[in-house]
Scaffold this motif. Structure first.
Motif, PDB file in Angstrom:
ATOM      1  N   ASN A   1      12.003   1.076   2.743  1.00  0.00           N
ATOM      2  CA  ASN A   1      12.632  -0.235   2.560  1.00  0.00           C
ATOM      3  C   ASN A   1      11.754  -1.397   3.000  1.00  0.00           C
ATOM      4  O   ASN A   1      12.182  -2.542   2.944  1.00  0.00           O
ATOM      5  CB  ASN A   1      13.966  -0.279   3.307  1.00  0.00           C
ATOM      6  CG  ASN A   1      14.933   0.755   2.788  1.00  0.00           C
ATOM      7  OD1 ASN A   1      14.987   1.023   1.591  1.00  0.00           O
ATOM      8  ND2 ASN A   1      15.687   1.369   3.691  1.00  0.00           N
ATOM      9  N   ASP A   2      10.554  -1.107   3.469  1.00  0.00           N
ATOM     10  CA  ASP A   2       9.647  -2.157   3.948  1.00  0.00           C
ATOM     11  C   ASP A   2       8.456  -2.314   3.015  1.00  0.00           C
ATOM     12  O   ASP A   2       8.068  -1.376   2.314  1.00  0.00           O
ATOM     13  CB  ASP A   2       9.145  -1.815   5.353  1.00  0.00           C
ATOM     14  CG  ASP A   2      10.255  -1.804   6.387  1.00  0.00           C
ATOM     15  OD1 ASP A   2      11.224  -2.571   6.221  1.00  0.00           O
ATOM     16  OD2 ASP A   2      10.152  -1.022   7.342  1.00  0.00           O
TER      17      ASP A   2
ATOM     18  N   LYS B   1       3.942   4.851   2.916  1.00  0.00           N
ATOM     19  CA  LYS B   1       5.078   4.172   2.294  1.00  0.00           C
ATOM     20  C   LYS B   1       6.346   5.017   2.367  1.00  0.00           C
ATOM     21  O   LYS B   1       7.438   4.493   2.612  1.00  0.00           O
ATOM     22  CB  LYS B   1       4.738   3.823   0.838  1.00  0.00           C
ATOM     23  CG  LYS B   1       5.854   3.146   0.088  1.00  0.00           C
ATOM     24  CD  LYS B   1       6.234   1.820   0.700  1.00  0.00           C
ATOM     25  CE  LYS B   1       7.380   1.185  -0.091  1.00  0.00           C
ATOM     26  NZ  LYS B   1       7.953   0.055   0.598  1.00  0.00           N
ATOM     27  N   GLU B   2       6.224   6.323   2.218  1.00  0.00           N
ATOM     28  CA  GLU B   2       7.417   7.182   2.243  1.00  0.00           C
ATOM     29  C   GLU B   2       8.130   7.144   3.602  1.00  0.00           C
ATOM     30  O   GLU B   2       9.322   7.390   3.691  1.00  0.00           O
ATOM     31  CB  GLU B   2       7.064   8.618   1.860  1.00  0.00           C
ATOM     32  CG  GLU B   2       6.089   9.287   2.801  1.00  0.00           C
ATOM     33  CD  GLU B   2       5.567  10.612   2.268  1.00  0.00           C
ATOM     34  OE1 GLU B   2       5.342  11.498   3.122  1.00  0.00           O
ATOM     35  OE2 GLU B   2       5.374  10.745   1.058  1.00  0.00           O
TER      36      GLU B   2
ATOM     37  N   MET C   1       0.826  -1.208   0.000  1.00  0.00           N
ATOM     38  CA  MET C   1       0.000   0.000   0.000  1.00  0.00           C
ATOM     39  C   MET C   1       0.864   1.263   0.000  1.00  0.00           C
ATOM     40  O   MET C   1       1.993   1.254   0.445  1.00  0.00           O
ATOM     41  CB  MET C   1      -0.887   0.055   1.248  1.00  0.00           C
ATOM     42  CG  MET C   1      -1.926  -1.042   1.353  1.00  0.00           C
ATOM     43  SD  MET C   1      -3.188  -0.861   0.119  1.00  0.00           S
ATOM     44  CE  MET C   1      -2.885  -2.306  -0.859  1.00  0.00           C
ATOM     45  N   ARG C   2       0.279   2.347  -0.468  1.00  0.00           N
ATOM     46  CA  ARG C   2       0.885   3.672  -0.374  1.00  0.00           C
ATOM     47  C   ARG C   2       0.579   4.271   0.994  1.00  0.00           C
ATOM     48  O   ARG C   2       1.405   4.947   1.591  1.00  0.00           O
ATOM     49  CB  ARG C   2       0.333   4.582  -1.473  1.00  0.00           C
ATOM     50  CG  ARG C   2       0.843   6.014  -1.418  1.00  0.00           C
ATOM     51  CD  ARG C   2       0.333   6.851  -2.589  1.00  0.00           C
ATOM     52  NE  ARG C   2      -1.102   6.801  -2.758  1.00  0.00           N
ATOM     53  CZ  ARG C   2      -1.979   7.589  -2.131  1.00  0.00           C
ATOM     54  NH1 ARG C   2      -1.563   8.490  -1.270  1.00  0.00           N
ATOM     55  NH2 ARG C   2      -3.269   7.478  -2.359  1.00  0.00           N
ATOM     56  N   LYS C   3      -0.655   3.989   1.509  1.00  0.00           N
ATOM     57  CA  LYS C   3      -1.073   4.543   2.799  1.00  0.00           C
ATOM     58  C   LYS C   3      -2.073   3.588   3.451  1.00  0.00           C
ATOM     59  O   LYS C   3      -2.919   3.009   2.787  1.00  0.00           O
ATOM     60  CB  LYS C   3      -1.743   5.897   2.584  1.00  0.00           C
ATOM     61  CG  LYS C   3      -2.159   6.594   3.872  1.00  0.00           C
ATOM     62  CD  LYS C   3      -2.977   7.847   3.618  1.00  0.00           C
ATOM     63  CE  LYS C   3      -2.220   8.894   2.861  1.00  0.00           C
ATOM     64  NZ  LYS C   3      -2.976  10.152   2.722  1.00  0.00           N
ATOM     65  N   ILE C   4      -1.950   3.455   4.768  1.00  0.00           N
ATOM     66  CA  ILE C   4      -2.916   2.698   5.570  1.00  0.00           C
ATOM     67  C   ILE C   4      -3.351   3.601   6.716  1.00  0.00           C
ATOM     68  O   ILE C   4      -2.515   4.181   7.413  1.00  0.00           O
ATOM     69  CB  ILE C   4      -2.308   1.392   6.142  1.00  0.00           C
ATOM     70  CG1 ILE C   4      -1.876   0.456   5.000  1.00  0.00           C
ATOM     71  CG2 ILE C   4      -3.299   0.703   7.076  1.00  0.00           C
ATOM     72  CD1 ILE C   4      -1.157  -0.801   5.467  1.00  0.00           C
TER      73      ILE C   4
END
Length: 166
Positions: A117-118, A112-113, A83-86
């Protein structure tokens, strides 16, 4: 005689068409369509839901009495892809004569930002709330996830069964 045959054929066609009409209903409850399992014990209440959605694989929300009117809260969302955001919101509610009243609410965000690395495909949160008065409590969890490329997002809400604190 031809009129009778014509009417009979028309009625048969109408009955056939009526039997093939499909009706769709929409429920505004965002937990609709999920396979939901509720667990309730003497000192815990848990809900595990599998929405089988595009993005969200499962959610879990748990309320555990730690004693001395202290509750331990655990919330988890698992996604099929990164995901980009949760976003997660967990609200503790208490039963009153007029319904459920919000007692405490916490919001959590993962982007994500912040974790370059995860693989951001799951999120968990846990915390405790103490000094509660006696009564029946439950948790309501809301989960929003946003796909990496921004094309899809999904939202789900689940609520645990009530649990009495003495």
């Amino acid at each position: 005689m031809y009129l009778r045959k014509g009417v009979t054929i028309c009625l048969a066609v109408i009955m056939f068409l009526l039997s093939t009409i499909t009706v769709y209903a929409q429920n505004n409850d965002s937990s609709a369509g999920m396979m939901v399992k509720e667990y309730n014990g003497e000192d815990f209440a848990r809900v595990v839901a599998s929405p089988r959605g595009e993005l969200i694989s499962s959610v879990q929300l748990e309320l555990v009495e730690d004693g001395f009117r202290t509750l331990r809260i655990y919330s988890e969302v698992l996604c099929h892809v990164e995901m980009r955001k949760i976003k997660m919101s967990v609200t503790l509610q208490k039963s009153t004569s007029s319904g459920w009243k919000d007692v405490n609410s916490k919001q959590f965000n993962w982007e994500k930002e912040d974790y370059p690395n995860d693989n951001l495909s799951m999120a968990t949160a846990s915390f405790k709330i103490g000094a509660l008065s006696a009564g029946t409590y439950r948790l309501k969890g809301s989960y929003s996830v946003f796909e990496l490329d921004g094309t899809l997002q999904e939202f789900r809400t689940v609520t645990t069964p009530g649990m009495e604190i003495r």
